[in-house]
Design an enzyme around this catalytic site. Structure first.
Site, PDB file in Angstrom:
ATOM      1  CG  HIS A 105      -1.707  -1.231   1.428  1.00  0.00           C
ATOM      2  ND1 HIS A 105      -2.906  -1.491   0.806  1.00  0.00           N
ATOM      3  CD2 HIS A 105      -1.420  -2.341   2.172  1.00  0.00           C
ATOM      4  CE1 HIS A 105      -3.337  -2.693   1.179  1.00  0.00           C
ATOM      5  NE2 HIS A 105      -2.442  -3.227   1.990  1.00  0.00           N
ATOM      6  CB  SER A 165      14.466  21.063 -17.584  1.00  0.00           C
ATOM      7  OG  SER A 165      13.741  22.266 -17.733  1.00  0.00           O
ATOM      8  CE  LYS A 189      13.210  18.433 -12.854  1.00  0.00           C
ATOM      9  NZ  LYS A 189      11.977  18.634 -13.499  1.00  0.00           N
ATOM     10  CD  GLU A 210       9.373  10.925 -16.509  1.00  0.00           C
ATOM     11  OE1 GLU A 210       8.498  11.648 -16.983  1.00  0.00           O
ATOM     12  OE2 GLU A 210      10.449  11.372 -16.068  1.00  0.00           O
TER      13      GLU A 210
END
Ligand code: ARG
Length: 461
Positions: free
Chosen positions: A156, A277, A283, A290
């Site tokens: 969880h 970025s 970044k 992803e």
């Protein structure tokens, strides 16, 4: 080359209809199989005395030349060729004249496309299996490297029990192992030759379908001609295996994304698999992880596409089936490329045990260990669970860990409790005691790695 079926028509196909109806976009993926199928077919026709030896030789030679010209780009097909089968046959007839016109004896494009796609799937499966095997090897190596590194295990998304990184990675090893087995199982049904089923009902000519199958390296021959040209379940099974496997990839990719976040900092992905970025100079984004997580969407789409195309179609062949290739090729290409990228990325990802350690003190990861220890003191588990629950409540109230509780506090919770009655509460102790078969103890994880390596070696042969 124009259409090869003009005899009964007064006029040609509308130009836009021809463009709409073409399957030529897939010819580059299919012509190697199509030509292989044709060579086996004509070889069988000659052996059966349906064409002469000289005709066969001419046809085989012509097909080999066409293959070379397709390889080099000297021949290209356009929508006017309709599909790969017409393209190759048309080019052959253009090259050989009369002899070329005999190739299509006792076959149809319906069984041709079925054999082409089965051959394509067999080849693709070999490449994908190699990709999965490689990934498995990468996981085994990483699991071995991090067999002792302790991290919080979650259920969880809450701290549950400590586990090792090696253990966590070996969980994925098992998932990808089943992916390999699923693909192998699907392949047993792909490995059946439909050629010679012809349009739908077989042929009056004395063909030998078993011989064609043998020449093409199939393990079996399809049993019913109508079924042979009507179903695409073998593709659906492979795309389904691809979907499950991509789902597994997406899960580990997701974990890598969050482990890579500042909140966790459990992993460092090599710069070569991250991007920056355009506006925020600091970044370093886990873009590729992803994207791997996202690619599963395409493959699920492919599966639903083909299931939907097939739904409710009557026997035998229907043009709807032409929509199968888009789904099949996309699923195979996405799966294969994703495996390759994922393996490289994991090879270049390292785990940070120090950062994991910082989180191990939170969330009472050793609570179950105390409960199990109480069981050894002959306290029934349900009662032990209740006692440790109370310990957690007390700790939370006074912001303490289990190890900080005093003898008084403990005996207040239960008279049988004292500091001396608690087990070793260290994370190392918790992990190393979980020696049950399949557990997280480093010794047990090493056994799993050994068994995994033996399985993989057998697999690779
Ligand atoms: N282009 C077709 C396909 O991709 C091949 C079979 C066509 N057969 C036919 N009778 N139109 O499925």
């Amino acid at each position: 080359m124009g259409n090869l079926w003009t005899g009964r028509f007064e006029k040609g196909l509308d130009a836009f209809a021809a463009e709409y109806g073409t399957a030529i976009g897939y010819y580059k993926g299919l012509y190697p199989s199509d030509i292989r199928g044709s060579i086996a077919h004509v070889t069988m026709l000659a052996e059966q005395g349906i064409v002469t030896e000289q005709e066969k030789n001419k046809i085989v030679e012509g097909l080999n030349v066409i293959r070379e010209k397709l390889d080099s780009g000297e021949i290209t097909f356009t929508y006017k060729d309709e599909d790969v089968h017409m393209g190759v046959e048309g080019a052959l007839i253009e090259m050989l004249g009369e002899a070329g016109k005999k190739l299509h004896t006792a076959r149809s494009r319906n069984d041709q496309v079925a054999v082409d796609t089965r051959l394509y799937v067999k080849d693709a499966a070999a490449e994908i299996t190699a990709g999965l095997n490689y990934l498995e090897n990468v996981l085994l190596d990483k699991a071995e490297k991090y067999a002792d590194m302790i991290m919080p295990g979650f259920t969880h998304m809450q701290h549950a029990q400590p586990v090792t990184v090696g253990f966590h990675l070996m969980a994925y090893f098992q998932m990808f192992r089943r992916d390999i087995e699923r693909l192998q199982s699907a392949l047993t049904r792909v490995d059946c030759c439909p050629l010679g089923a012809c349009a739908l009902a077989g042929t009056t000519l004395p063909i030998d379908r078993h011989r064609t199958a043998e020449l093409l390296g199939f393990g079996a021959v399809t049993e019913n001609a109508m079924d042979s040209v009507s179903d695409r379940d073998y593709m659906i099974e492979v795309i389904s295996a691809a979907s499950v496997s991509m789902m597994h990839i997406s899960r580990l990719a997701e974990e890598i994304v969050w482990w890579n976040s500042q909140e966790f900092s459990y992993v460092v992905i090599d710069d070569s698999f991250c991007t920056g970025s355009s506006i925020m100079p600091q970044k370093k984004n886990p873009d590729l992880a992803e994207l791997l997580r996202g690619k599963v969407g395409r493959v699920y789409g492919d599966l639903i596409q083909l299931l939907t195309v097939m739904k409710g179609t009557p026997l035998a062949y229907n043009k709807d089936f032409q929509e199968d290739k888009d789904a099949l090729f996309d699923a195979v290409d996405t799966w294969s490329a994703s495996l390759q990228l994922f393996s490289k990325m994991i090879e270049q990802t390292e785990f940070d045990g120090e950062n994991m350690k910082k989180n191990l003190s939170r969330g009472f990861l050793n609570a179950t260990d105390i409960a199990e220890h109480l069981v050894t003191m002959n306290i029934p588990f349900r009662e032990a669970h209740e006692i440790v629950g109370k310990m957690v409540k007390t700790c939370e109230k006074c912001q303490k860990d289990f190890g900080d509780l005093t003898d008084e506090e403990l005996s207040e919770i239960d008279s049988r409790l004292s500091r001396a009655s608690l087990p070793d509460l260290s994370m190392e102790g918790c992990v190393s005691r979980r020696t049950s078969y399949g557990g997280t103890a480093p010794s047990e994880v090493r056994r799993q790695i050994g068994a995994g390596r033996r399985w993989l070696e057998e697999q690779i042969g």
